[in-house]
Design an enzyme around this catalytic site. Sequence first.
Site, PDB file in Angstrom:
ATOM      1  N   SER A  59     -22.484   1.529 -60.397  1.00 35.12           N
ATOM      2  CA  SER A  59     -22.824   2.652 -59.517  1.00 35.12           C
ATOM      3  C   SER A  59     -23.949   2.314 -58.548  1.00 35.12           C
ATOM      4  O   SER A  59     -23.962   2.793 -57.412  1.00 35.12           O
ATOM      5  CB  SER A  59     -23.207   3.874 -60.356  1.00 35.12           C
ATOM      6  OG  SER A  59     -22.072   4.349 -61.040  1.00 35.12           O
ATOM      7  N   PHE A  60     -24.874   1.475 -58.968  1.00 37.43           N
ATOM      8  CA  PHE A  60     -25.999   1.111 -58.098  1.00 37.43           C
ATOM      9  C   PHE A  60     -25.525   0.383 -56.846  1.00 37.43           C
ATOM     10  O   PHE A  60     -26.163   0.451 -55.794  1.00 37.43           O
ATOM     11  CB  PHE A  60     -27.011   0.262 -58.876  1.00 37.43           C
ATOM     12  CG  PHE A  60     -28.316   0.084 -58.161  1.00 37.43           C
ATOM     13  CD1 PHE A  60     -29.242   1.124 -58.120  1.00 37.43           C
ATOM     14  CD2 PHE A  60     -28.631  -1.101 -57.533  1.00 37.43           C
ATOM     15  CE1 PHE A  60     -30.457   0.969 -57.461  1.00 37.43           C
ATOM     16  CE2 PHE A  60     -29.842  -1.272 -56.873  1.00 37.43           C
ATOM     17  CZ  PHE A  60     -30.753  -0.226 -56.836  1.00 37.43           C
ATOM     18  N   GLU A  61     -24.389  -0.300 -56.926  1.00 41.79           N
ATOM     19  CA  GLU A  61     -23.853  -1.063 -55.800  1.00 41.79           C
ATOM     20  C   GLU A  61     -23.018  -0.205 -54.848  1.00 41.79           C
ATOM     21  O   GLU A  61     -22.641  -0.653 -53.764  1.00 41.79           O
ATOM     22  CB  GLU A  61     -23.016  -2.242 -56.313  1.00 41.79           C
ATOM     23  CG  GLU A  61     -23.824  -3.325 -57.003  1.00 41.79           C
ATOM     24  CD  GLU A  61     -24.266  -2.979 -58.432  1.00 41.79           C
ATOM     25  OE1 GLU A  61     -25.330  -3.473 -58.858  1.00 41.79           O
ATOM     26  OE2 GLU A  61     -23.569  -2.190 -59.108  1.00 41.79           O
ATOM     27  N   VAL A  82     -19.229   6.605 -62.902  1.00 46.48           N
ATOM     28  CA  VAL A  82     -19.608   7.343 -64.103  1.00 46.48           C
ATOM     29  C   VAL A  82     -20.817   6.642 -64.716  1.00 46.48           C
ATOM     30  O   VAL A  82     -20.759   5.458 -65.050  1.00 46.48           O
ATOM     31  CB  VAL A  82     -18.452   7.420 -65.125  1.00 46.48           C
ATOM     32  CG1 VAL A  82     -18.933   8.004 -66.440  1.00 46.48           C
ATOM     33  CG2 VAL A  82     -17.297   8.231 -64.558  1.00 46.48           C
ATOM     34  N   THR A  88     -32.795   5.716 -72.546  1.00 43.01           N
ATOM     35  CA  THR A  88     -33.894   5.473 -71.617  1.00 43.01           C
ATOM     36  C   THR A  88     -33.653   6.244 -70.325  1.00 43.01           C
ATOM     37  O   THR A  88     -32.627   6.889 -70.154  1.00 43.01           O
ATOM     38  CB  THR A  88     -34.016   3.971 -71.296  1.00 43.01           C
ATOM     39  OG1 THR A  88     -32.873   3.564 -70.525  1.00 43.01           O
ATOM     40  CG2 THR A  88     -34.118   3.138 -72.568  1.00 43.01           C
ATOM     41  N   HIS A  90     -33.085   4.892 -67.491  1.00 38.19           N
ATOM     42  CA  HIS A  90     -32.340   4.022 -66.573  1.00 38.19           C
ATOM     43  C   HIS A  90     -31.207   4.769 -65.865  1.00 38.19           C
ATOM     44  O   HIS A  90     -31.043   4.665 -64.641  1.00 38.19           O
ATOM     45  CB  HIS A  90     -31.798   2.805 -67.331  1.00 38.19           C
ATOM     46  CG  HIS A  90     -31.111   1.814 -66.456  1.00 38.19           C
ATOM     47  ND1 HIS A  90     -31.791   1.012 -65.575  1.00 38.19           N
ATOM     48  CD2 HIS A  90     -29.806   1.495 -66.339  1.00 38.19           C
ATOM     49  CE1 HIS A  90     -30.935   0.243 -64.940  1.00 38.19           C
ATOM     50  NE2 HIS A  90     -29.704   0.514 -65.389  1.00 38.19           N
TER      51      HIS A  90
END
Length: 160
Positions: A59-61, A82, A88, A90
Site C-alpha cells: 500500500s505504501f507504494e 488492504v 504496532t 505501523h
Amino acid sequence: MSKTPFIRPRITTKASHSFAIVASQYNNSYVQPLVDSASAEINDLEPGAHVFVVRVPGSFEIPLAVKLAAVRQFDAIVALGVILQGETAHAELIARSVTGALLNLALEFRVPVIHEVLLLDNEEQAKARCLGTKLNRGIEAARAAVAMARTVKDLSSKAN
C-alpha cells in the site's frame, strides 16, 4: 464505515473514459477480489472502457504509481489495498501517509483518485468489504470512479 452502498451510476452504451486501477500485491487474497470487482463494475457501467491495472508491492507504494498514472491522463484512478491493523502503529502510519498522498495527487493533477486503501482491524472486516457483495469496496470504488470521471468531463465542458 457506512453500510449504505454508493448509488450506481447509469450504464452508458459507449465507453468514453479510461481508468487506472493501482492495487497492492500485499494481502492479495483480499485485494485481488477488489480489483476483479472494480474492473467488472467499470466494464458494466461503461462497456468497452479501457481499464489499466497496475500492481505494486504494498500500500505504501500506491501513491507513486498513482502519480505516474495521473501523468498519463487517465480519467479516474482507483487505489486499492488492504492494511490489517497489527500490534504496532505501523499500519496506521502507512494508512495516514497513503491517504494524504492520494488526496494531494488528486488535487495536483486534477484527476479523481478513488481511495479504497482500507485500514481494517481484522480479517472479518476484510472478508466483509473485499469478498462479499453487500459492502464490496471494489464495486463502490468503480462506481465512484465512473461518476467522478463523468462529473469532471461535464465540468470541463461547461468551463470551455
